[in-house]
Scaffold this motif. Structure first.
Motif, PDB file in Angstrom:
ATOM      1  N   GLU A  31      76.041  33.486  33.712  1.00  0.00           N
ATOM      2  CA  GLU A  31      75.072  33.147  34.759  1.00  0.00           C
ATOM      3  C   GLU A  31      75.117  34.154  35.902  1.00  0.00           C
ATOM      4  OE1 GLU A  31      73.361  29.064  36.747  1.00  0.00           O
ATOM      5  OE2 GLU A  31      75.455  29.135  36.138  1.00  0.00           O
ATOM      6  N   GLY A  32      76.249  34.812  36.070  1.00  0.00           N
ATOM      7  CA  GLY A  32      76.397  35.816  37.117  1.00  0.00           C
ATOM      8  C   GLY A  32      75.831  37.181  36.757  1.00  0.00           C
ATOM      9  N   ILE A  33      75.342  37.344  35.537  1.00  0.00           N
ATOM     10  CA  ILE A  33      74.745  38.615  35.118  1.00  0.00           C
ATOM     11  C   ILE A  33      73.229  38.466  35.183  1.00  0.00           C
ATOM     12  CG2 ILE A  33      74.512  40.283  33.235  1.00  0.00           C
ATOM     13  CD1 ILE A  33      77.324  39.430  32.303  1.00  0.00           C
ATOM     14  N   GLU A  34      72.620  39.131  36.147  1.00  0.00           N
ATOM     15  CA  GLU A  34      71.193  38.949  36.448  1.00  0.00           C
ATOM     16  C   GLU A  34      70.275  39.174  35.254  1.00  0.00           C
ATOM     17  OE1 GLU A  34      67.802  41.020  39.281  1.00  0.00           O
ATOM     18  OE2 GLU A  34      69.899  41.356  39.735  1.00  0.00           O
ATOM     19  N   GLU A  35      70.612  40.121  34.394  1.00  0.00           N
ATOM     20  CA  GLU A  35      69.753  40.450  33.259  1.00  0.00           C
ATOM     21  C   GLU A  35      69.754  39.368  32.180  1.00  0.00           C
ATOM     22  OE1 GLU A  35      71.182  44.222  35.216  1.00  0.00           O
ATOM     23  OE2 GLU A  35      72.136  42.389  34.546  1.00  0.00           O
ATOM     24  N   VAL A  36      70.719  38.469  32.231  1.00  0.00           N
ATOM     25  CA  VAL A  36      70.767  37.352  31.286  1.00  0.00           C
ATOM     26  C   VAL A  36      69.766  36.312  31.766  1.00  0.00           C
ATOM     27  CG1 VAL A  36      72.184  35.501  30.317  1.00  0.00           C
ATOM     28  CG2 VAL A  36      73.163  37.778  30.632  1.00  0.00           C
ATOM     29  N   THR A  37      68.741  36.058  30.956  1.00  0.00           N
ATOM     30  CA  THR A  37      67.673  35.143  31.368  1.00  0.00           C
ATOM     31  C   THR A  37      67.800  33.758  30.741  1.00  0.00           C
ATOM     32  OG1 THR A  37      66.196  35.941  29.627  1.00  0.00           O
ATOM     33  CG2 THR A  37      66.067  37.049  31.777  1.00  0.00           C
ATOM     34  N   ALA A  38      68.637  33.623  29.701  1.00  0.00           N
ATOM     35  CA  ALA A  38      68.851  32.314  29.068  1.00  0.00           C
ATOM     36  C   ALA A  38      70.162  32.366  28.286  1.00  0.00           C
ATOM     37  CB  ALA A  38      67.697  31.958  28.137  1.00  0.00           C
ATOM     38  N   CYS A  39      70.794  31.210  28.179  1.00  0.00           N
ATOM     39  CA  CYS A  39      72.047  31.111  27.430  1.00  0.00           C
ATOM     40  C   CYS A  39      72.084  29.749  26.753  1.00  0.00           C
ATOM     41  CB  CYS A  39      73.239  31.268  28.371  1.00  0.00           C
ATOM     42  SG  CYS A  39      74.844  31.036  27.566  1.00  0.00           S
TER      43      CYS A  39
END
Length: 155
Positions: free
Chosen positions: A90-98
C-alpha cells in the motif's frame, strides 16, 4: 439488507446505471430504471448504508497521468510474511490494487508505471520489501473493464 443479499431486480438496474455513470442525477436514474425519483433516492441511500455501494470515484486513464504501462504481478510470499504484504504494498504508489489469491501465488498486484525502467524499479522495490519472487504479466491492451454491478445477473 446484508451486502449483496436481498437485492431485487430494481436494485440491480439501479446499480448497473450507477456503475455506468456514478454522477447521474436522480431524475436520470429514475428514467433509466423506471422508478420515481423519491424511490430512487431511498434505494440509493439504503444501498449506501448497507455497503452495497462502497463509494463514488473518478476513473482516471493511467496514460493521461503519465502511467501508460500496466502490469499484473504475482507475488509468492513465504507463509510467515503473507499477512504483511498488503500493508507493505500500500505504501508503493504505483501499486493500484492488491488481492490475496488462491493457487501457487499468495497475492496478485496491479501496477501502473510510465515506462519499462519504472516497471523494473517498482519490481525491485516490491521484491526487496516483501523478500519474495514474482512473476510479471504486462498488459498490452485493455479491451474492456466493467463494474461488478454491470455483470450481476437478476435473481
Amino acid at each position: 439488507m446484508a451486502r449483496g443479499e436481498g437485492l431485487d431486480s430494481a436494485d440491480r438496474r439501479l446499480l448497473a446505471a450507477l456503475a455506468a455513470d456514478g454522477r447521474a442525477k436522480l431524475s436520470a436514474l429514475a428514467q433509466t430504471t423506471g422508478m420515481c425519483v423519491s424511490t430512487v433516492q431511498n434505494r440509493v441511500r439504503k444501498l449506501e448504508e448497507a455497503g452495497v455501494i462502497a463509494g463514488y470515484r473518478a476513473l482516471v486513464d493511467p496514460a493521461a497521468v503519465g502511467r501508460p504501462i500496466s502490469a499484473f504481478v504475482e507475488i509468492y510470499a513465504e507463509p510467515d510474511d503473507e499477512d504483511g504484504v498488503p500493508e507493505i504494498l500500500e505504501g508503493i504508489e504505483e501499486v493500484t490494487a492488491c488481492w490475496s489469491v488462491a493457487g501457487e501465488a499468495t497475492h496478485l498486484v496491479k501496477i501502473s508505471v510510465a515506462d519499462a525502467q519504472a516497471l523494473d524499479h517498482v519490481l525491485s522495490r516490491i521484491r526487496a520489501a516483501v523478500r519474495t519472487r514474482t512473476r510479471i504479466t504486462m498488459v498490452l491492451r485493455t479491451h474492456f473493464e466493467r463494474s461488478a454491478a454491470a455483470t450481476t445477473p437478476d435473481q
